[in-house]
Write a protein that holds these residues in place. Structure first.
Motif, PDB file in Angstrom:
ATOM      1  N   ALA A  38       0.810  -1.225   0.000  1.00  0.00           N
ATOM      2  CA  ALA A  38       0.000   0.000   0.000  1.00  0.00           C
ATOM      3  C   ALA A  38       0.839   1.268   0.000  1.00  0.00           C
ATOM      4  N   GLY A  39       2.113   1.158   0.416  1.00  0.00           N
ATOM      5  CA  GLY A  39       2.972   2.335   0.513  1.00  0.00           C
ATOM      6  C   GLY A  39       3.278   2.756   1.932  1.00  0.00           C
ATOM      7  N   ILE A  44       6.737   5.923   5.881  1.00  0.00           N
ATOM      8  CA  ILE A  44       7.494   6.201   7.106  1.00  0.00           C
ATOM      9  C   ILE A  44       9.002   6.241   6.834  1.00  0.00           C
ATOM     10  N   SER A  45       9.443   5.553   5.785  1.00  0.00           N
ATOM     11  CA  SER A  45      10.855   5.668   5.404  1.00  0.00           C
ATOM     12  C   SER A  45      11.168   7.083   4.947  1.00  0.00           C
ATOM     13  N   GLY A  49      14.045  10.051   6.291  1.00  0.00           N
ATOM     14  CA  GLY A  49      15.041  10.380   5.285  1.00  0.00           C
ATOM     15  C   GLY A  49      15.616   9.208   4.529  1.00  0.00           C
ATOM     16  N   ILE A  50      15.059   8.015   4.718  1.00  0.00           N
ATOM     17  CA  ILE A  50      15.563   6.842   3.997  1.00  0.00           C
ATOM     18  C   ILE A  50      15.059   6.832   2.562  1.00  0.00           C
ATOM     19  N   ILE A 189       2.364   3.698  14.455  1.00  0.00           N
ATOM     20  CA  ILE A 189       2.527   2.254  14.288  1.00  0.00           C
ATOM     21  C   ILE A 189       1.987   1.834  12.931  1.00  0.00           C
ATOM     22  N   VAL A 190       2.886   1.306  12.098  1.00  0.00           N
ATOM     23  CA  VAL A 190       2.492   0.697  10.829  1.00  0.00           C
ATOM     24  C   VAL A 190       2.243  -0.773  11.103  1.00  0.00           C
TER      25      VAL A 190
END
Length: 238
Positions: A38-39, A44-45, A49-50, A189-190
């Protein structure tokens, strides 16, 4: 505390996140839900900054962090416990925990927090001198969370904390998260385990195919039969 405004994340021609806006208030627990692909992880990345954002704005604790490096974002007090735990397998539990505090210089505070989290996660005290690779999946997840907490974050993000764990261990993980909530820690929380996440959260967002399809309170999402069934495979509480 955390605000994402019209964020887009792309990997070449692939648009992983499309025009998503979310907000996490101080002291709040927010669940970010959605099906596989879903993305959620891309979103959250991008916060830490990932995954660079293609456009939009991300702000944390009153500062724009849209283009800041990961190290600077962590130093501001925003920490991510990644999917898959990613502990340092050949280091001991104690060494992993101390690495979580690598950016800190307050030795007394580090020692205090180490004792605090060994008290909160008693299995880690028992395994303190063991290599992380010798721990069970649930124990590694507890280590990953405790390691994140050792940076003394203002806000903690967790990516799929229950992934691959037995139901009994999942219950333990969410009991620990509930304990952290009672201490006032802000969390995003993912999670694919929507029922567990919603039992803990104040607010919830649902993403599908990179786009936001629901935002509101956790109770409103639980009452939304259409969203719960279509995107999460669950029955609502209408």
């Amino acid at each position: 505390m955390l605000s994402l405004s019209n964020v887009h994340v792309s990997y070449g021609p692939i648009k992983a996140v499309r025009d998503v806006s979310i907000e996490v208030k101080e002291g709040e627990i927010v669940a970010l839900l959605g099906p596989n692909g879903a993305g959620k992880t891309s979103l959250i990345s991008s916060v830490v900054g990932i995954a660079p954002i293609a456009s939009g704005r991300i702000a944390f604790d009153g500062h724009e962090i849209s283009r800041e490096p990961t190290e600077a974002i962590v130093a501001r007090g925003l920490t991510l416990t990644p999917e898959g735990r990613r502990v340092f397998a050949d280091l001991t539990v104690g060494e992993n925990l101390r690495l979580g505090a690598a950016s800190r210089r307050d030795k007394a505070g580090i020692a205090e927090d180490l004792e605090k989290y060994l008290e909160l996660f008693p299995i880690l005290r028992k395994r303190y001198a063991s290599r992380a690779r010798m721990l069970s999946g649930g124990e590694q997840q507890m280590l990953a969370i405790a390691r994140s907490l050792m940076s003394r974050p203002k806000m903690l993000m967790l990516d799929e904390p229950s992934l691959g764990l037995a139901p009994r261990i999942v219950d333990q993980i969410f009991e620990l998260l509930s304990s952290l909530r009672s201490q006032g820690l802000t969390m995003l929380i993912v999670e694919q385990n929507a029922n567990e996440a919603l039992s803990l959260a104040n607010s919830a967002y649902v993403v599908a195919s990179g786009s936001l399809v629901f935002s509101g309170t956790a109770s409103a999402l639980k009452a939304s039969g259409e969203v719960m069934e279509m995107y999460l495979g669950l029955e609502g509480q209408e």
